[in-house]
Design an enzyme around this catalytic site. Structure first.
Site, PDB file in Angstrom:
ATOM      1  N   ASP A 212      -7.825  11.668  15.335  1.00 43.16           N
ATOM      2  CA  ASP A 212      -9.306  12.298  14.654  1.00 43.16           C
ATOM      3  C   ASP A 212     -10.631  12.152  15.628  1.00 43.16           C
ATOM      4  O   ASP A 212     -11.400  11.965  15.329  1.00 43.16           O
ATOM      5  CB  ASP A 212      -8.785  10.900  13.847  1.00 43.16           C
ATOM      6  CG  ASP A 212      -8.113  10.757  12.897  1.00 43.16           C
ATOM      7  OD1 ASP A 212      -7.423  11.509  12.892  1.00 43.16           O
ATOM      8  OD2 ASP A 212      -7.813  10.267  11.722  1.00 43.16           O
TER       9      ASP A 212
ATOM     10  N   CYS B 138       3.405  15.773  -6.973  1.00 41.84           N
ATOM     11  CA  CYS B 138       2.476  15.312  -6.510  1.00 41.84           C
ATOM     12  C   CYS B 138       0.826  15.989  -7.202  1.00 41.84           C
ATOM     13  O   CYS B 138      -0.080  15.425  -6.850  1.00 41.84           O
ATOM     14  CB  CYS B 138       2.615  15.737  -5.052  1.00 41.84           C
ATOM     15  SG  CYS B 138       2.274  17.593  -4.124  1.00 41.84           S
TER      16      CYS B 138
ATOM     17  N   CYS C  20      -5.616   6.285  -0.768  1.00 40.92           N
ATOM     18  CA  CYS C  20      -4.850   6.291  -1.865  1.00 40.92           C
ATOM     19  C   CYS C  20      -3.454   6.878  -1.476  1.00 40.92           C
ATOM     20  O   CYS C  20      -3.529   7.815  -0.521  1.00 40.92           O
ATOM     21  CB  CYS C  20      -5.586   8.271  -3.511  1.00 40.92           C
ATOM     22  SG  CYS C  20      -4.100   8.450  -4.469  1.00 40.92           S
TER      23      CYS C  20
ATOM     24  N   CYS D  51       6.728  12.106  -3.957  1.00 42.22           N
ATOM     25  CA  CYS D  51       7.404  12.942  -2.826  1.00 42.22           C
ATOM     26  C   CYS D  51       8.223  12.253  -2.652  1.00 42.22           C
ATOM     27  O   CYS D  51       8.439  11.951  -2.345  1.00 42.22           O
ATOM     28  CB  CYS D  51       6.100  12.949  -1.656  1.00 42.22           C
ATOM     29  SG  CYS D  51       7.785  14.400  -1.127  1.00 42.22           S
TER      30      CYS D  51
END
Ligand code: B12
Ligand code: SF4
Ligand code: SF4
Length: 309
Positions: free
Chosen positions: A132, A193, A240, A247
């Protein structure tokens, strides 16, 4: 002379020993298919106030522009799935990825060890480790390397281990043997989802409007939370997990074995009433070295207040 195959085997076996769940390798180059998709995602304002997503458009699509002489992208996954849960079912919720130590530092250490092992074993190899920290399309590279498919919730999913894992890369200037068979899409006709997302952030299959996602609202957004989301936050105060919890492929998730990801002391026992009263001191103790620090005390407090309204 040692062959490309042996170097590749060495790297994959080191990655396994460092605790990574999987490792796949692709030839570095321009991500042609993703270019127009990233462009339209940005044009639609799906990044909200995440201005950093607008930067380095060309580098984000081509790691050879990011790392001098880049030849190979080594994609890695690290499992964070846990069966630990917050004890008070009424307490504002924290995504399970943030129960333990900040994944950025945990993964960065492992990536640096991998890079060092490569340099020691193979010799002069130039490379950089990413988690990231730079403009890299993690999911696109992991998909290309056969580590999974990108699901309708836009997360990378593996048939064997679901999607509760992080992604990271080491990009190096060495030719390796490439994984050239991407995994097929196994979403089929499922729309769980999309149907379950509390804020209707999955605006089309495979496309998440980041500016509507609870993860963005609770972590990335610095201003007031928009009133349109009042009563829609499903009691999440940090991140979240809904589109992953529902899934079906996450039935195959395996528990993580990373000691640093064990929930921080006392965190799971905090009751709903105690969260309402949280002070800066408690915040600092509970979230020392935690990813939750990203939202700061004021951000978490704002989120808790918003859930109460
Ligand atoms: C920005 C960001 C966010 C933003 C935006 C989300 C997003 N989907 O991009 C926010 C803050 C909302 C967010 C939330 C989360 N994130 Co996030 N995030 C990132 C980050 C930093 C960049 C992602 C990115 O480049 N997005 C840009 C857009 C363009 O990419 P995209 O959504 O994949 O978009 C593709 C599709 O839209 C597609 N597309 C567009 N149009 C069309 C049309 C068709 C027909 C098709 C097929 C496709 C398609 O093309 C785009 C480009 O390939 C990455 C780390 C990294 N460097 O990659 C982590 C990352 C993706 N996040 C991660 C995680 C864990 C999460 C959360 C689960 C955290 C949580 N529990 O709260 C949620 C999940 C939300 C979700 N369903 O996506 C992990 C994902 C791991 C995995 N297994 O996939 C990553 C890789 C971080 C990491 N190092 O592990 N995240
Ligand atoms: S993380 Fe939550 S809010 Fe974001 S897309 Fe998934 S279900 Fe929707
Ligand atoms: S819930 Fe269904 S549609 Fe969504 S990512 Fe999982 S399998 Fe794909």
């Amino acid at each position: 002379m040692i062959s490309k195959r042996e170097y590749t085997r060495f790297i994959k076996s080191e990655a396994q020993q460092l605790g990574f769940l999987s490792c796949g390798i692709s030839k570095a180059g321009f991500l042609e298919k993703e270019a127009p998709q990233l462009e339209s995602w940005l044009k639609n304002g799906s990044h909200g106030e995440m201005a950093y997503m607008e930067n380095h458009f060309d580098k984000r699509l081509d790691p050879t522009k990011l790392v001098d002489g880049a030849k190979s992208v080594i994609s890695l996954t690290l499992n964070y799935y846990t069966d630990q849960v917050q004890m008070d079912p009424e307490a504002p919720k924290i995504s399970q990825y943030a129960f333990g130590e900040d994944y950025h530092s945990v993964i960065k250490k492992k990536l640096n060890l991998l890079l060092e092992a490569i340099q020691e074993h193979i010799g002069e190899v130039n490379g950089r480790a990413f988690v990231d920290s730079a403009p890299v399309l993690d999911k696109a590279w992991a998909k290309k390397s056969g580590l999974g498919w990108i699901g309708k919730n836009s997360n990378l999913i593996s048939k064997k281990t679901g999607s509760f894992f992080f992604l990271a890369e080491v990009i190096i200037d060495l030719d390796l043997e490439y994984d050239i068979a991407p995994t097929q899409d196994h979403c089929g006709t499922c729309t769980k989802c999309i149907d379950a997302c509390p804020t209707e952030a999955i605006v089309a299959p495979y496309v998440v409007d980041g500016s509507r996602c609870i993860s963005y609202l609770t972590i990335e957004l610095k201003n007031e939370l928009p009133t349109e989301f009042q009563g829609k936050m499903d009691n999440w105060m940090f991140g979240c997990d809904v589109c992953q919890d529902v899934c079906p492929w996450n039935k195959f998730s395996v528990l993580n074995t990373e000691p640093a990801f064990k929930a921080k002391k006392d965190l799971l026992g905090v009751s709903s009433a105690e969260w309402q009263e949280i002070t800066q001191d408690t915040f600092s103790t509970l979230f020392k070295n935690s990813a939750v620090k990203r939202t700061k005390f004021s951000g978490l407090k704002r989120n808790i207040e918003f859930l109460k309204q």
